[in-house]
Design a protein around this motif. Structure first.
Motif, PDB file in Angstrom:
ATOM      1  N   LEU A 272      -1.787   2.585   6.579  1.00 41.63           N
ATOM      2  CA  LEU A 272      -2.199   3.006   5.246  1.00 41.63           C
ATOM      3  C   LEU A 272      -0.957   3.339   4.441  1.00 41.63           C
ATOM      4  O   LEU A 272       0.021   3.846   4.982  1.00 41.63           O
ATOM      5  CB  LEU A 272      -3.085   4.251   5.328  1.00 41.63           C
ATOM      6  N   THR A 273      -1.009   3.064   3.148  1.00 45.61           N
ATOM      7  CA  THR A 273       0.118   3.380   2.284  1.00 45.61           C
ATOM      8  C   THR A 273      -0.332   4.287   1.149  1.00 45.61           C
ATOM      9  O   THR A 273      -1.453   4.169   0.648  1.00 45.61           O
ATOM     10  CB  THR A 273       0.751   2.099   1.688  1.00 45.61           C
TER      11      THR A 273
ATOM     12  N   GLN B  43      -8.575   6.179   5.860  1.00 45.54           N
ATOM     13  CA  GLN B  43      -8.710   5.633   4.511  1.00 45.54           C
ATOM     14  C   GLN B  43      -9.860   6.328   3.786  1.00 45.54           C
ATOM     15  O   GLN B  43      -9.728   6.730   2.636  1.00 45.54           O
ATOM     16  CB  GLN B  43      -8.935   4.118   4.561  1.00 45.54           C
TER      17      GLN B  43
ATOM     18  N   GLU C 221      -4.494   3.466   0.740  1.00 48.27           N
ATOM     19  CA  GLU C 221      -4.823   2.045   0.772  1.00 48.27           C
ATOM     20  C   GLU C 221      -4.421   1.400   2.092  1.00 48.27           C
ATOM     21  O   GLU C 221      -3.299   1.610   2.572  1.00 48.27           O
ATOM     22  CB  GLU C 221      -4.113   1.316  -0.375  1.00 48.27           C
TER      23      GLU C 221
ATOM     24  N   HIS D 245      -2.865  -1.197   4.556  1.00 57.25           N
ATOM     25  CA  HIS D 245      -1.756  -2.141   4.438  1.00 57.25           C
ATOM     26  C   HIS D 245      -2.314  -3.545   4.647  1.00 57.25           C
ATOM     27  O   HIS D 245      -3.093  -3.773   5.570  1.00 57.25           O
ATOM     28  CB  HIS D 245      -0.674  -1.823   5.478  1.00 57.25           C
TER      29      HIS D 245
ATOM     30  N   GLU E 232       0.764   6.307  -2.666  1.00 59.68           N
ATOM     31  CA  GLU E 232       1.492   6.055  -3.914  1.00 59.68           C
ATOM     32  C   GLU E 232       2.943   6.500  -3.830  1.00 59.68           C
ATOM     33  O   GLU E 232       3.806   5.934  -4.477  1.00 59.68           O
ATOM     34  CB  GLU E 232       0.807   6.776  -5.078  1.00 59.68           C
TER      35      GLU E 232
END
Length: 125
Positions: A43-44, A25, A31, A33, A46
């Motif tokens: 983590l995600t 991150q 971002e 999760h 866009e």
């Protein structure tokens, strides 16, 4: 007729999913999760890409470039400044193996769980 596939997720084994989420991150700005926990965290991005980290008991870190414990997978990240990216990632807890096959074009680093990954100079940036 060709099959259309889009990569949605990559999951890495590790001993501490939350520690790797924190590392990646900070390194990528992705971002966390909201349902991340001590056994599975992620983590995600866009674009919908999900990077997951799953706890594995008795995890053995890869030994790059030694093949006694193979690297299994590695990620490549495009960066606009190799030296700056390397310095920042080392600050965050990455390691740098002695073996660097083409240090002018890319750097091989390891995350805190030992997974090798590369930062690659992106001439388009």
């Amino acid at each position: 007729m060709s099959l259309q596939m889009k990569l949605r997720a990559i999951t890495l084994d590790c001993p501490d999913p939350l520690a790797l989420v924190a590392f990646y991150q900070q390194a990528t700005g992705l971002e966390p999760h909201p349902k991340s926990d001590a056994d599975f965290a992620g983590l995600t991005g866009e674009d919908g890409l999900f990077i997951g980290f799953q706890r594995v008991d008795d995890y053995q870190a890869p030994r790059w470039p030694d093949r006694t414990v193979p690297q299994q997978i590695h990620l490549d990240f495009a960066v606009d400044d190799l030296d700056r990216a390397e310095a920042r990632l080392l600050e965050l807890g990455a390691g740098k193996p002695d073996h660097q096959p083409n240090e002018d074009r890319w750097r091989v680093l390891t995350d805190p769980a030992g997974h090798p990954f590369c930062v690659v100079g992106d001439k388009r940036s």
